[in-house]
Scaffold this active site. Structure first.
Site, PDB file in Angstrom:
ATOM      1  N   LEU A  92       0.845  -1.194   0.000  1.00 24.19           N
ATOM      2  CA  LEU A  92       0.000   0.000   0.000  1.00 24.19           C
ATOM      3  C   LEU A  92       0.877   1.239   0.000  1.00 24.19           C
ATOM      4  O   LEU A  92       1.979   1.239   0.572  1.00 24.19           O
ATOM      5  CB  LEU A  92      -0.926  -0.001   1.220  1.00 24.19           C
ATOM      6  CG  LEU A  92      -1.844  -1.221   1.349  1.00 24.19           C
ATOM      7  CD1 LEU A  92      -2.880  -0.989   2.440  1.00 24.19           C
ATOM      8  CD2 LEU A  92      -2.512  -1.577   0.033  1.00 24.19           C
ATOM      9  N   GLY A 137       1.251  -5.117   1.506  1.00 23.11           N
ATOM     10  CA  GLY A 137       0.244  -5.183   0.446  1.00 23.11           C
ATOM     11  C   GLY A 137       0.743  -5.909  -0.797  1.00 23.11           C
ATOM     12  O   GLY A 137      -0.057  -6.457  -1.559  1.00 23.11           O
ATOM     13  N   ASN A 161       4.631  -7.356   6.904  1.00 22.51           N
ATOM     14  CA  ASN A 161       5.540  -6.726   7.867  1.00 22.51           C
ATOM     15  C   ASN A 161       4.927  -5.544   8.604  1.00 22.51           C
ATOM     16  O   ASN A 161       5.640  -4.746   9.223  1.00 22.51           O
ATOM     17  CB  ASN A 161       6.803  -6.245   7.115  1.00 22.51           C
ATOM     18  CG  ASN A 161       6.486  -5.197   6.062  1.00 22.51           C
ATOM     19  OD1 ASN A 161       5.440  -5.248   5.451  1.00 22.51           O
ATOM     20  ND2 ASN A 161       7.381  -4.258   5.850  1.00 22.51           N
ATOM     21  N   GLU A 162       3.589  -5.422   8.572  1.00 23.64           N
ATOM     22  CA  GLU A 162       2.931  -4.233   9.128  1.00 23.64           C
ATOM     23  C   GLU A 162       3.398  -3.880  10.526  1.00 23.64           C
ATOM     24  O   GLU A 162       3.599  -2.709  10.855  1.00 23.64           O
ATOM     25  CB  GLU A 162       1.399  -4.418   9.141  1.00 23.64           C
ATOM     26  CG  GLU A 162       0.713  -4.208   7.800  1.00 23.64           C
ATOM     27  CD  GLU A 162       0.809  -5.411   6.876  1.00 23.64           C
ATOM     28  OE1 GLU A 162       1.501  -6.387   7.208  1.00 23.64           O
ATOM     29  OE2 GLU A 162       0.193  -5.367   5.800  1.00 23.64           O
TER      30      GLU A 162
HETATM   31  C1  LIG Z   1      -6.640  -2.486  14.992  1.00 25.08           C
HETATM   32  C2  LIG Z   1      -7.408  -2.088  13.780  1.00 25.08           C
HETATM   33  C3  LIG Z   1      -6.603  -2.248  12.523  1.00 25.08           C
HETATM   34  C4  LIG Z   1      -7.320  -1.679  11.369  1.00 25.08           C
HETATM   35  C5  LIG Z   1      -6.404  -1.453  10.193  1.00 25.08           C
HETATM   36  C6  LIG Z   1      -5.382  -0.493  10.488  1.00 25.08           C
HETATM   37  C7  LIG Z   1      -4.235  -0.259   9.799  1.00 25.08           C
HETATM   38  C8  LIG Z   1      -4.034  -0.560   8.418  1.00 25.08           C
HETATM   39  C9  LIG Z   1      -2.940  -1.377   8.042  1.00 25.08           C
HETATM   40  C10 LIG Z   1      -2.627  -1.133   6.632  1.00 25.08           C
HETATM   41  C11 LIG Z   1      -1.948  -2.280   6.013  1.00 25.08           C
HETATM   42  C12 LIG Z   1      -0.754  -1.805   5.276  1.00 25.08           C
HETATM   43  C13 LIG Z   1      -0.254  -2.464   4.280  1.00 25.08           C
HETATM   44  C14 LIG Z   1       0.921  -1.960   3.537  1.00 25.08           C
HETATM   45  O1  LIG Z   1       1.175  -2.432   2.454  1.00 25.08           O
HETATM   46  S1  LIG Z   1       1.865  -0.702   4.200  1.00 25.08           S
HETATM   47  C15 LIG Z   1       3.270  -0.545   3.136  1.00 25.08           C
HETATM   48  C16 LIG Z   1       4.324  -1.486   3.583  1.00 25.08           C
HETATM   49  N1  LIG Z   1       5.443  -1.438   2.685  1.00 25.08           N
HETATM   50  C17 LIG Z   1       6.695  -1.459   3.102  1.00 25.08           C
HETATM   51  O2  LIG Z   1       6.990  -1.547   4.268  1.00 25.08           O
HETATM   52  C18 LIG Z   1       7.736  -1.346   2.035  1.00 25.08           C
HETATM   53  C19 LIG Z   1       8.585  -0.145   2.222  1.00 25.08           C
HETATM   54  N2  LIG Z   1       9.558  -0.045   1.148  1.00 25.08           N
HETATM   55  C20 LIG Z   1      10.703  -0.766   1.123  1.00 25.08           C
HETATM   56  O3  LIG Z   1      10.989  -1.581   1.982  1.00 25.08           O
HETATM   57  C21 LIG Z   1      11.607  -0.490  -0.025  1.00 25.08           C
HETATM   58  O4  LIG Z   1      11.230   0.723  -0.626  1.00 25.08           O
HETATM   59  C22 LIG Z   1      11.596  -1.596  -1.097  1.00 25.08           C
HETATM   60  C23 LIG Z   1      10.176  -1.919  -1.582  1.00 25.08           C
HETATM   61  C24 LIG Z   1      12.259  -2.875  -0.564  1.00 25.08           C
HETATM   62  C25 LIG Z   1      12.411  -1.101  -2.319  1.00 25.08           C
HETATM   63  O5  LIG Z   1      13.685  -0.685  -1.917  1.00 25.08           O
HETATM   64  P1  LIG Z   1      14.566   0.239  -2.880  1.00 25.08           P
HETATM   65  O6  LIG Z   1      14.557  -0.309  -4.244  1.00 25.08           O
HETATM   66  O7  LIG Z   1      15.872   0.428  -2.200  1.00 25.08           O
HETATM   67  O8  LIG Z   1      13.752   1.613  -2.985  1.00 25.08           O
HETATM   68  P2  LIG Z   1      13.659   2.777  -1.887  1.00 25.08           P
HETATM   69  O9  LIG Z   1      13.496   2.235  -0.531  1.00 25.08           O
HETATM   70  O10 LIG Z   1      14.779   3.737  -2.120  1.00 25.08           O
HETATM   71  O11 LIG Z   1      12.259   3.460  -2.304  1.00 25.08           O
HETATM   72  C26 LIG Z   1      12.144   4.289  -3.452  1.00 25.08           C
HETATM   73  C27 LIG Z   1      11.115   5.345  -3.157  1.00 25.08           C
HETATM   74  O12 LIG Z   1       9.860   4.722  -2.961  1.00 25.08           O
HETATM   75  C28 LIG Z   1       9.314   5.122  -1.700  1.00 25.08           C
HETATM   76  N3  LIG Z   1       8.512   4.020  -1.160  1.00 25.08           N
HETATM   77  C29 LIG Z   1       8.923   2.791  -0.853  1.00 25.08           C
HETATM   78  N4  LIG Z   1       7.898   2.044  -0.420  1.00 25.08           N
HETATM   79  C30 LIG Z   1       6.806   2.828  -0.459  1.00 25.08           C
HETATM   80  C31 LIG Z   1       5.422   2.625  -0.122  1.00 25.08           C
HETATM   81  N5  LIG Z   1       4.947   1.453   0.314  1.00 25.08           N
HETATM   82  N6  LIG Z   1       4.600   3.657  -0.276  1.00 25.08           N
HETATM   83  C32 LIG Z   1       5.018   4.857  -0.745  1.00 25.08           C
HETATM   84  N7  LIG Z   1       6.325   5.100  -1.075  1.00 25.08           N
HETATM   85  C33 LIG Z   1       7.189   4.103  -0.939  1.00 25.08           C
HETATM   86  C34 LIG Z   1      10.536   5.420  -0.855  1.00 25.08           C
HETATM   87  O13 LIG Z   1      10.191   6.237   0.225  1.00 25.08           O
HETATM   88  C35 LIG Z   1      11.413   6.108  -1.868  1.00 25.08           C
HETATM   89  O14 LIG Z   1      10.904   7.434  -2.036  1.00 25.08           O
HETATM   90  P3  LIG Z   1      11.868   8.662  -2.329  1.00 25.08           P
HETATM   91  O15 LIG Z   1      12.542   8.335  -3.638  1.00 25.08           O
HETATM   92  O16 LIG Z   1      10.963   9.833  -2.409  1.00 25.08           O
HETATM   93  O17 LIG Z   1      12.837   8.749  -1.169  1.00 25.08           O
END
Ligand SMILES: CCCCC/C=C\CCCC/C=C/C(=O)SCCNC(=O)CCNC(=O)[C@H](O)C(C)(C)COP(=O)(O)OP(=O)(O)OC[C@H]1O[C@@H](n2cnc3c(N)ncnc32)[C@H](O)[C@@H]1OP(=O)(O)O
Length: 286
Positions: A92, A137, A161-162
């Site tokens: 997400l 996600g 990994n939330e």
């Molecule tokens: C009790 C009641 C509960 C009710 C529900 C409540 C809560 C809701 C829960 C919601 C569930 C959430 C689900 C999700 O999916 S949350 C997202 C989780 N994702 C991550 O943790 C991934 C984070 N990203 C990474 O680990 C890395 O970026 C990578 C995917 C392994 C890629 O690595 P790499 O190639 O080295 O790229 P960068 O890290 O440099 O990233 C490039 C740019 O992209 C931005 N980025 C990365 N991930 C995201 C993302 N998920 N969303 C938006 N943007 C993202 C990163 O910040 C960099 O941006 P920049 O260039 O501007 O610095």
């Protein structure tokens, strides 16, 4: 209202593109963030660089593409993969959940639910070719598929990994994880926010097969061929029997789930956690 209008525009643009590309001979349609090839086994490629995060636009385009495939009775199966090198999907889009207003959070969550329900209950055979990192996600997308093939690259990890982000996987993420890897493994992996290497993911059952990176697509195609040999009606009824209760569990409480998400994500403490996580991602670079 705004989203409905965007949807109509995208559908219109999608069908225009569909016609134009068909003239070129290749059977494919595309919108900005999702490319669909329907020559041979259908392949759906996410292309929302840099990390295929599921922004509202990306979710909308994904859902519309899926809807179009579902409506094409000649398409019985789809391979889901990524066009972004080294990333299946970063999950997400954190920027949709940080610093926005409650109405935006509610709209976003409704669309996350919609895509999940469509994918998880799809009548088509879904095979994921996981050719990169697949956290949260991203893992959810893969878990919706009937079979998961992952590239054997230890840099790629997959899992829900939330909890590492200071947020909580919703009950329907959890239900699907339990359905896939069992209660004990899911309980441990969810609390720890484990991101599994391909070998670990195979061992625990998050993925079904791990193959050398250059064979992910060919393997996904051969898996699809095998699944396509099963009569649709019996396979679909069986899939429905296995998945209906899990999907119904969300359907009967969609509104409450949206309210829960909106109030949880709006909390100062949660916003602070997300801020820290985003900063950590930024600092990783510098
Ligand atoms: C009790 C009641 C509960 C009710 C529900 C409540 C809560 C809701 C829960 C919601 C569930 C959430 C689900 C999700 O999916 S949350 C997202 C989780 N994702 C991550 O943790 C991934 C984070 N990203 C990474 O680990 C890395 O970026 C990578 C995917 C392994 C890629 O690595 P790499 O190639 O080295 O790229 P960068 O890290 O440099 O990233 C490039 C740019 O992209 C931005 N980025 C990365 N991930 C995201 C993302 N998920 N969303 C938006 N943007 C993202 C990163 O910040 C960099 O941006 P920049 O260039 O501007 O610095």
């Amino acid at each position: 209202m705004a989203l409905a209008a965007a949807r109509r525009l995208l559908l219109h643009a999608g069908s225009r593109l569909g016609r134009r590309e068909a003239v070129d001979g290749a059977r494919r349609f595309a919108n900005k963030r999702v490319l669909v090839e329907t020559e041979g086994p259908a392949v759906m490629k996410l292309r929302n660089p840099p990390v295929n995060s599921l922004s509202l636009e990306c979710l909308t385009e994904f859902t519309i593409s899926l809807e179009k495939l579902e409506n094409d009775k000649s398409i019985r199966g789809v391979i889901l993969t990524s066009e972004c090198p080294g990333i299946f999907s970063a999950g997400l889009d954190l920027l949709e959940m940080y610093g926005r207003n409650p109405a935006h959070y509610a709209e976003y969550w409704k669309n996350v639910q919609e895509l999940w329900l469509r994918l998880y209950t799809s009548n088509m055979i879904l095979v994921s070719a996981i050719n990169g990192a697949s956290p949260a996600g991203g893992c959810l997308l893969a878990l919706c598929c009937d079979y998961r093939v992952m590239a054997d690259n230890p840099k790629y990890t997959i899992g829900l990994n939330e909890s590492l982000l200071g947020i909580v996987a919703p009950f329907w993420f959890k239900d699907m994880y339990v359905n896939t890897i069992g209660h004990r493994e899911a309980e441990r992996a969810l609390q720890l926010g484990t991101l599994f290497s391909p070998a670990e993911a195979l061992k625990v059952g998050v993925v079904d097969e791990v193959v050398p990176e250059d064979q992910v697509h060919s393997k996904a195609r051969s898996v699809m061929t095998k699944w396509l040999a099963i009569p649709d009606h019996s396979r679909q009824l069986t899939k429905n029997m296995m998945r209906k209760a899990t999907a119904d569990n969300l359907i009967k409480q969609r509104e409450a789930d949206i309210q829960n998400f909106t109030s949880f994500i709006s909390k100062d403490s949660i916003q602070k956690s997300l801020h820290m996580y985003l900063e950590k991602l930024k600092q990783k670079k510098g």
